[in-house]
Design a protein around this motif. Structure first.
Motif, PDB file in Angstrom:
ATOM      1  N   UNK A  77      49.738  53.427  40.573  1.00 20.38           N
ATOM      2  CA  UNK A  77      51.076  53.706  40.063  1.00 20.38           C
ATOM      3  C   UNK A  77      52.073  53.461  41.184  1.00 20.38           C
ATOM      4  N   UNK A  78      53.158  52.779  40.848  1.00 22.26           N
ATOM      5  CA  UNK A  78      54.224  52.584  41.833  1.00 22.26           C
ATOM      6  C   UNK A  78      55.542  52.427  41.105  1.00 22.26           C
ATOM      7  N   UNK A  79      56.570  52.958  41.703  1.00 25.97           N
ATOM      8  CA  UNK A  79      57.898  52.893  41.103  1.00 25.97           C
ATOM      9  C   UNK A  79      58.451  51.470  41.123  1.00 25.97           C
ATOM     10  N   UNK A  80      57.953  50.649  42.066  1.00 27.83           N
ATOM     11  CA  UNK A  80      58.431  49.273  42.185  1.00 27.83           C
ATOM     12  C   UNK A  80      57.266  48.380  42.611  1.00 27.83           C
ATOM     13  N   UNK A  81      56.628  47.752  41.649  1.00 31.73           N
ATOM     14  CA  UNK A  81      55.533  46.832  41.955  1.00 31.73           C
ATOM     15  C   UNK A  81      56.142  45.445  42.144  1.00 31.73           C
ATOM     16  N   UNK A  82      56.140  44.993  43.369  1.00 30.51           N
ATOM     17  CA  UNK A  82      56.727  43.690  43.672  1.00 30.51           C
ATOM     18  C   UNK A  82      55.867  42.578  43.083  1.00 30.51           C
ATOM     19  N   UNK A  83      56.517  41.582  42.502  1.00 36.63           N
ATOM     20  CA  UNK A  83      55.832  40.505  41.796  1.00 36.63           C
ATOM     21  C   UNK A  83      54.795  39.817  42.687  1.00 36.63           C
ATOM     22  N   UNK A  84      55.147  39.491  43.932  1.00 36.39           N
ATOM     23  CA  UNK A  84      54.204  38.785  44.804  1.00 36.39           C
ATOM     24  C   UNK A  84      52.983  39.641  45.133  1.00 36.39           C
ATOM     25  N   UNK A  85      53.172  40.963  45.245  1.00 34.90           N
ATOM     26  CA  UNK A  85      52.026  41.847  45.468  1.00 34.90           C
ATOM     27  C   UNK A  85      51.186  41.977  44.210  1.00 34.90           C
ATOM     28  N   UNK A  86      51.837  42.116  43.066  1.00 34.84           N
ATOM     29  CA  UNK A  86      51.114  42.195  41.796  1.00 34.84           C
ATOM     30  C   UNK A  86      50.269  40.936  41.586  1.00 34.84           C
ATOM     31  N   UNK A  87      50.863  39.777  41.827  1.00 27.25           N
ATOM     32  CA  UNK A  87      50.130  38.517  41.658  1.00 27.25           C
ATOM     33  C   UNK A  87      48.914  38.456  42.574  1.00 27.25           C
ATOM     34  N   UNK A  88      49.102  38.828  43.842  1.00 27.29           N
ATOM     35  CA  UNK A  88      47.996  38.786  44.805  1.00 27.29           C
ATOM     36  C   UNK A  88      46.885  39.761  44.408  1.00 27.29           C
ATOM     37  N   UNK A  89      47.250  40.922  43.912  1.00 26.01           N
ATOM     38  CA  UNK A  89      46.256  41.910  43.485  1.00 26.01           C
ATOM     39  C   UNK A  89      45.491  41.392  42.275  1.00 26.01           C
ATOM     40  N   UNK A  90      46.213  40.841  41.304  1.00 30.41           N
ATOM     41  CA  UNK A  90      45.574  40.353  40.082  1.00 30.41           C
ATOM     42  C   UNK A  90      44.704  39.114  40.320  1.00 30.41           C
ATOM     43  N   UNK A  91      44.974  38.385  41.385  1.00 29.61           N
ATOM     44  CA  UNK A  91      44.166  37.208  41.729  1.00 29.61           C
ATOM     45  C   UNK A  91      42.945  37.565  42.574  1.00 29.61           C
ATOM     46  N   UNK A  92      42.864  38.778  43.039  1.00 29.82           N
ATOM     47  CA  UNK A  92      41.776  39.216  43.912  1.00 29.82           C
ATOM     48  C   UNK A  92      40.478  39.377  43.111  1.00 29.82           C
ATOM     49  N   UNK A  93      39.320  39.082  43.725  1.00 29.40           N
ATOM     50  CA  UNK A  93      38.043  39.250  43.027  1.00 29.40           C
ATOM     51  C   UNK A  93      37.786  40.679  42.515  1.00 29.40           C
ATOM     52  N   UNK A  94      38.425  41.674  43.091  1.00 31.25           N
ATOM     53  CA  UNK A  94      38.227  43.053  42.648  1.00 31.25           C
ATOM     54  C   UNK A  94      39.195  43.463  41.536  1.00 31.25           C
ATOM     55  N   UNK A  95      40.014  42.548  41.049  1.00 33.86           N
ATOM     56  CA  UNK A  95      41.041  42.863  40.050  1.00 33.86           C
ATOM     57  C   UNK A  95      40.463  43.457  38.769  1.00 33.86           C
ATOM     58  N   UNK A  96      39.218  43.145  38.451  1.00 34.47           N
ATOM     59  CA  UNK A  96      38.638  43.656  37.201  1.00 34.47           C
ATOM     60  C   UNK A  96      38.557  45.184  37.176  1.00 34.47           C
ATOM     61  N   UNK A  97      38.634  45.812  38.318  1.00 31.60           N
ATOM     62  CA  UNK A  97      38.556  47.275  38.385  1.00 31.60           C
ATOM     63  C   UNK A  97      39.923  47.921  38.614  1.00 31.60           C
ATOM     64  N   UNK A  98      40.976  47.107  38.554  1.00 30.61           N
ATOM     65  CA  UNK A  98      42.317  47.597  38.872  1.00 30.61           C
ATOM     66  C   UNK A  98      43.214  47.522  37.648  1.00 30.61           C
ATOM     67  N   UNK A  99      44.005  48.564  37.456  1.00 29.59           N
ATOM     68  CA  UNK A  99      45.073  48.592  36.465  1.00 29.59           C
ATOM     69  C   UNK A  99      46.327  49.064  37.198  1.00 29.59           C
ATOM     70  N   UNK A 100      47.468  48.472  36.887  1.00 32.50           N
ATOM     71  CA  UNK A 100      48.710  48.880  37.533  1.00 32.50           C
ATOM     72  C   UNK A 100      49.695  49.416  36.506  1.00 32.50           C
ATOM     73  N   UNK A 101      50.374  50.468  36.890  1.00 36.57           N
ATOM     74  CA  UNK A 101      51.387  51.098  36.047  1.00 36.57           C
ATOM     75  C   UNK A 101      52.664  51.177  36.868  1.00 36.57           C
ATOM     76  N   UNK A 102      53.731  50.580  36.360  1.00 30.21           N
ATOM     77  CA  UNK A 102      55.003  50.670  37.070  1.00 30.21           C
ATOM     78  C   UNK A 102      55.791  51.856  36.538  1.00 30.21           C
ATOM     79  N   UNK A 103      56.220  52.706  37.446  1.00 30.59           N
ATOM     80  CA  UNK A 103      56.996  53.888  37.109  1.00 30.59           C
ATOM     81  C   UNK A 103      56.733  54.981  38.125  1.00 30.59           C
ATOM     82  N   UNK A 104      57.444  56.065  37.980  1.00 30.35           N
ATOM     83  CA  UNK A 104      57.273  57.195  38.875  1.00 30.35           C
ATOM     84  C   UNK A 104      56.072  58.029  38.435  1.00 30.35           C
TER      85      UNK A 104
END
Length: 123
Positions: A77-104
């Motif tokens: 969870x993050x109040x501001x997920x920067x696009x370039x960080x989100x893209x890098x996280x989603x492209x990572x081999x471990x992305x299948x275990x990650x979910x992101x929620x934008x907000x407080x």
């Protein structure tokens, strides 16, 4: 600790290619705890550049490969997920275990979403 803070010591590390703002000894201690507990859900508040999310996802993957919960996830969870960080996280081999929620993390709607995901993780 005071001296390490002056040099931004915790900003000099990566986990599997992503910057992780953690002290290495904290990562080792955290993996010991995760191995003991073998959780099916780890909630990260504050994504920054994604290193901790990648760390948790990789620990969940290793635990799953050793007989732990096979579908464990690590929502971040993050109040501001920067696009370039989100893209890098989603492209990572471990992305299948990650979910992101934008907000407080203290907003009711975000807490409700995390509760919903936690409830479904228990099934």
């Amino acid at each position: 600790m005071d001296e390490s803070i002056k040099t931004n010591y915790s900003y000099h590390f990566e986990w599997l290619g992503r910057p992780v703002i953690q002290y290495p000894q904290d990562l080792v201690g955290t993996q010991q705890l995760l191995w003991s507990v073998q959780p099916d859900l780890i909630i990260e508040t504050g994504i920054a550049r994604g290193g901790s999310l990648i760390f948790y996802a990789s620990m969940l993957e290793l635990i799953a490969q050793c007989g732990g919960p096979p579908n464990a996830k690590g929502p971040g969870i993050d109040i501001d997920i920067r696009k370039h960080n989100e893209d890098a996280i989603l492209e990572h081999p471990m992305a299948k275990r990650i979910e992101m929620i934008q907000g407080s993390s203290i907003e009711k709607s975000v807490a409700d979403e995390v509760t919903k995901r936690a409830t479904s993780a228990q099934k």
